[in-house]
Every structure is written in C-alpha cells, then in structure tokens.
Design a protein around this motif. Sequence first.
Motif, PDB file in Angstrom:
ATOM      1  N   SER A   1     -10.243 -38.349  25.156  1.00 34.44           N
ATOM      2  CA  SER A   1      -9.800 -37.574  26.320  1.00 34.44           C
ATOM      3  C   SER A   1     -10.948 -37.096  27.196  1.00 34.44           C
ATOM      4  N   GLY A   2     -12.153 -37.064  26.638  1.00 33.60           N
ATOM      5  CA  GLY A   2     -13.294 -36.555  27.384  1.00 33.60           C
ATOM      6  C   GLY A   2     -13.512 -35.066  27.241  1.00 33.60           C
TER       7      GLY A   2
ATOM      8  N   THR B   1     -15.208 -29.524  29.944  1.00 34.41           N
ATOM      9  CA  THR B   1     -13.785 -29.844  29.844  1.00 34.41           C
ATOM     10  C   THR B   1     -13.252 -29.303  28.527  1.00 34.41           C
ATOM     11  N   VAL B   2     -12.194 -28.520  28.604  1.00 38.41           N
ATOM     12  CA  VAL B   2     -11.568 -27.961  27.403  1.00 38.41           C
ATOM     13  C   VAL B   2     -10.137 -28.489  27.316  1.00 38.41           C
ATOM     14  N   ALA B   3      -9.637 -28.603  26.108  1.00 38.79           N
ATOM     15  CA  ALA B   3      -8.287 -29.134  25.912  1.00 38.79           C
ATOM     16  C   ALA B   3      -7.651 -28.466  24.701  1.00 38.79           C
ATOM     17  N   THR B   4      -6.331 -28.497  24.693  1.00 42.14           N
ATOM     18  CA  THR B   4      -5.593 -27.944  23.556  1.00 42.14           C
ATOM     19  C   THR B   4      -4.356 -28.785  23.297  1.00 42.14           C
ATOM     20  N   HIS B   5      -3.973 -28.867  22.013  1.00 42.25           N
ATOM     21  CA  HIS B   5      -2.815 -29.683  21.664  1.00 42.25           C
ATOM     22  C   HIS B   5      -2.161 -29.144  20.398  1.00 42.25           C
TER      23      HIS B   5
ATOM     24  N   GLU C   1     -16.833 -38.338  14.821  1.00 42.10           N
ATOM     25  CA  GLU C   1     -17.849 -39.059  15.592  1.00 42.10           C
ATOM     26  C   GLU C   1     -18.058 -38.437  16.963  1.00 42.10           C
ATOM     27  N   THR C   2     -16.979 -37.934  17.583  1.00 43.30           N
ATOM     28  CA  THR C   2     -17.059 -37.360  18.930  1.00 43.30           C
ATOM     29  C   THR C   2     -17.473 -35.907  18.903  1.00 43.30           C
TER      30      THR C   2
ATOM     31  N   ALA D   1      -8.434 -28.848  30.960  1.00 43.43           N
ATOM     32  CA  ALA D   1      -8.927 -28.195  32.176  1.00 43.43           C
ATOM     33  C   ALA D   1     -10.441 -28.383  32.259  1.00 43.43           C
ATOM     34  N   ARG D   2     -10.923 -28.439  33.475  1.00 51.38           N
ATOM     35  CA  ARG D   2     -12.362 -28.491  33.746  1.00 51.38           C
ATOM     36  C   ARG D   2     -12.771 -27.150  34.338  1.00 51.38           C
ATOM     37  N   VAL D   3     -13.836 -26.551  33.776  1.00 50.31           N
ATOM     38  CA  VAL D   3     -14.239 -25.224  34.218  1.00 50.31           C
ATOM     39  C   VAL D   3     -15.717 -25.223  34.591  1.00 50.31           C
TER      40      VAL D   3
END
Length: 343
Positions: A150-151, A127-131, A174-175, A336-338
Amino acid sequence: MARVDMTETEQGRQENERSGSRFRTTLDGLRRDRGIWRRGILIALCAVGLTLLMVLHADIPNRIGNLGSLTETFLPWLGLFVPLLLVLALLRRSATALIALLLPAVVWLNLFGGLVADKSAAGGDLTVATHNVNADNPDPEGTARSLAASGADVLALEELKGDVVPAYERGLAETYPYHSVQGTVGLWSKLPLRAAQPVDIRMGWTRAMRATVVTPKGEMAVYVAHLPSVRVKMNAGFTANQRDVSADALGEAISDDPHERLVLLGDLNGTMNDRALNAVTSQLRSTQGAAGDGFGFSWPASFPMARIDQIMVKGVEPMSSWALPETRSDHLPVAARVRLDAS
C-alpha cells in the motif's frame, strides 16, 4: 438547392414557433392552475420534517435504543430523500413542495457539501493507514501482502486474533522492520518505534495501544484503537453503551498525552457525526474531512455505507486521505498522507 435551403429554414422557424407556443401554453396553464399551490402539502411537510431531522440531529435522544447515534451514523444518506421527494413534487405538479424542498437541499449541502469536493493536495512526509482485518479473515497472508504494497509508512491493524498474528508478522516483516502487538491491535512501521504499551479503554482486555514513532522531523505519538462494536438487539434497539464508555476513556488518554504531534488510527465503530465520540473528535481532526475526496466510507466492504474506520490527527497537517482496495475483511483499509510540520 437554394429552394431546399429555404424550405428547411422555414421548417425550422415553424418548429421554433410551435415550441415557443407550447412553452407559453404550459406557463399559461400553470398560472391558471391554482391547485399548484394546494397540491403536494404532504410532500412539503415531509421536506420540512427532513430538514428538521438534519438540523436537530444532535437533539435526538439516545435514551431509546441509542436512536440519536444511529441517526448520526447514517446522516449523509438522508440526502437521498431529496431527489425522491423532488420526483414526487414534479409528478404532483406542486409549487409548494418544490419550494419546500429547497430547505433540506440547502441544509444537506451545508452539512456535507464540503466532503463531496476533492480537498487533497500533493506532498506530505508520511503515509499512515489502518485496517480492521477481521478476526475471521480467511486469507491473512493475502491481506498482509496487500497492505505491505500500500505504500504506508505506519500501519495499524485491528481485530488481530492470536493464532493468526504470526501470519501478519511474516507477511509484513520485509516492509516493516518495527512492530508491536498489544492484545488484538498492532502497529507496524518503517520508522523506529519506542515506548509501545497498551491503553486501558475499560474493556477488561487490550483493544488499544500507544507508541512513539521516531520520524526524521521528531517524535509522533500514534494510538491504535478498536472501540467496541455497536449492537442491534430486538429488545433494546441500537445499543452502544460499552463503545461510549471506551470512547470516553480513549479521549482521556489522548487529552493527557504530552506529545504535540499525535495520530489516532483505528476502527472507532462510529462516524465523525456521532456525538458519542465527542471525547475523541473534539480534540482531533479527521483526515478525510480535512483532505479527502468524498465521504471515504469504509464499512461494510461489500457496499460501504459509513466511515467507522478513522484516521485523526493533531499537530500534523492532513494532505490527502483515501480508501485502499478491498481485502478479505468486512472493512476497507483507509490511508492518509500527512505533513509533519503543521501550519
């Protein structure tokens, strides 16, 4: 009791006859109303004009205030004119306008109908994310906590102001044991990072970076980019010249990258329809377009109207794509999940 039933049945039969009579009368009236074809010509012309605007959007020149890019940024919203014109056509009782409205309706569905349907699927490896966290975010600690929950396995942040970077580092440490900040963009990862470095997008300071993420299925290049903002100026209209130059530079860097697997995360200040981003969009797939549910608008967060925050991929398979809950930024995070073994 039987007599009451017969009375109710008779009343129903008479009501059906009256309804049928009214319908036949309406049809007869429409047949005799020859003006039904003459009325609503202006509405019909508006429908044709709307159709041409959507079909020929790529031919609208950018020479005057980047009008072409502005139209393409909000192109999906042109579909709202179809129901508006439909109401006007019905009020005018115009058959000509109603038939003409089929043109923009069909064109809009051809352009964007595929985005409306849910194309997401289960599974995936990462899972990748951007903000874009907003340089003036009043609650960086809360934003960091939200993103950590967010995972996402790999997280990109844009618009990192130097004095608040430590707040994000503390909130995400920590994550995400691995991270790199280059200028005003950063990358956090649960998986090892290597070869993190800035990417020159011809701005004079660093707003893009590249790193290699080491996954259990091999290496993957990850780019983080924050292209320059577009501006609306009183004397120049919609201007995006610096954004366009930076987009071309980013496209060159991606084109030269030797990795087969590549992910681009960031605020591109443009949609997938914007021709100015062709140097990037021609090489990569949008996860929202390939595996999203709906348009995935990300900006402005209070009432999203455009997807200018993008997750784009090459050599990996998008499985799902979505917007994350609102933070104190003016953008929504997107994820998104890839699947890494793209077919």
